[in-house]
Scaffold this motif. Structure first.
Motif, PDB file in Angstrom:
ATOM      1  N   LEU A  96       0.834  -1.200   0.000  1.00  0.00           N
ATOM      2  CA  LEU A  96       0.000   0.000   0.000  1.00  0.00           C
ATOM      3  C   LEU A  96       0.865   1.244   0.000  1.00  0.00           C
ATOM      4  O   LEU A  96       1.910   1.279   0.659  1.00  0.00           O
ATOM      5  N   GLY A  97       0.442   2.265  -0.728  1.00  0.00           N
ATOM      6  CA  GLY A  97       1.186   3.514  -0.764  1.00  0.00           C
ATOM      7  C   GLY A  97       0.326   4.656  -1.251  1.00  0.00           C
ATOM      8  O   GLY A  97      -0.885   4.516  -1.422  1.00  0.00           O
ATOM      9  N   GLU A  98       0.972   5.779  -1.521  1.00  0.00           N
ATOM     10  CA  GLU A  98       0.269   6.995  -1.929  1.00  0.00           C
ATOM     11  C   GLU A  98       0.733   7.444  -3.306  1.00  0.00           C
ATOM     12  O   GLU A  98       1.903   7.346  -3.656  1.00  0.00           O
ATOM     13  N   ARG A  99      -0.211   7.994  -4.075  1.00  0.00           N
ATOM     14  CA  ARG A  99       0.057   8.564  -5.396  1.00  0.00           C
ATOM     15  C   ARG A  99       0.158  10.074  -5.239  1.00  0.00           C
ATOM     16  O   ARG A  99      -0.652  10.698  -4.560  1.00  0.00           O
ATOM     17  N   TYR A 100       1.141  10.661  -5.903  1.00  0.00           N
ATOM     18  CA  TYR A 100       1.324  12.105  -5.890  1.00  0.00           C
ATOM     19  C   TYR A 100       1.361  12.610  -7.323  1.00  0.00           C
ATOM     20  O   TYR A 100       2.151  12.132  -8.137  1.00  0.00           O
ATOM     21  N   MET A 101       0.506  13.563  -7.627  1.00  0.00           N
ATOM     22  CA  MET A 101       0.435  14.140  -8.955  1.00  0.00           C
ATOM     23  C   MET A 101       1.720  14.921  -9.238  1.00  0.00           C
ATOM     24  O   MET A 101       2.173  15.690  -8.387  1.00  0.00           O
ATOM     25  N   PRO A 102       2.313  14.737 -10.418  1.00  0.00           N
ATOM     26  CA  PRO A 102       3.479  15.537 -10.764  1.00  0.00           C
ATOM     27  C   PRO A 102       3.099  17.027 -10.842  1.00  0.00           C
ATOM     28  O   PRO A 102       1.985  17.373 -11.225  1.00  0.00           O
ATOM     29  N   GLU A 103       4.019  17.890 -10.463  1.00  0.00           N
ATOM     30  CA  GLU A 103       3.726  19.327 -10.469  1.00  0.00           C
ATOM     31  C   GLU A 103       3.343  19.813 -11.862  1.00  0.00           C
ATOM     32  O   GLU A 103       2.470  20.655 -12.012  1.00  0.00           O
ATOM     33  N   ALA A 104       3.946  19.265 -12.899  1.00  0.00           N
ATOM     34  CA  ALA A 104       3.615  19.673 -14.260  1.00  0.00           C
ATOM     35  C   ALA A 104       2.144  19.406 -14.574  1.00  0.00           C
ATOM     36  O   ALA A 104       1.490  20.209 -15.245  1.00  0.00           O
TER      37      ALA A 104
END
Length: 86
Positions: A50-58
């Motif tokens: 299990l983990g977290e998704r982070y949207m790229p700044e772009a």
């Protein structure tokens, strides 16, 4: 699994290009859904499963949505995310 490993596994199956891709709801196969989309983001594992998704700044800048964004932690890694239809 890395992208290279996924490509190799798919190549080994030698299936036609119009073969439907279906993903499982969980490791036990308790439900399945057709794949609808794939995208790139950053991933930070909390555990081995299990983990977290982070949207790229772009992507955030392209969507012009400055409020709905959390910067990825330093230990996040690039990942391909596969999205089910349901």
């Amino acid at each position: 699994m890395t992208l290279a490993e996924l490509r190799a596994a798919l190549d080994a199956l030698n299936l036609p290009d119009d073969t439907l891709v279906v993903i499982a709801k969980d490791a036990e196969g308790n439900g399945h859904s057709p794949l609808v989309d794939a995208d790139h983001a950053m991933y930070r594992a909390d555990t081995t499963w299990l983990g977290e998704r982070y949207m790229p700044e772009a992507q955030r800048l392209a969507e012009r949505n400055p409020d709905d964004w959390t910067q990825a932690p330093d230990d996040a890694v690039p990942a391909v995310f596969l999205w089910p239809t349901n």
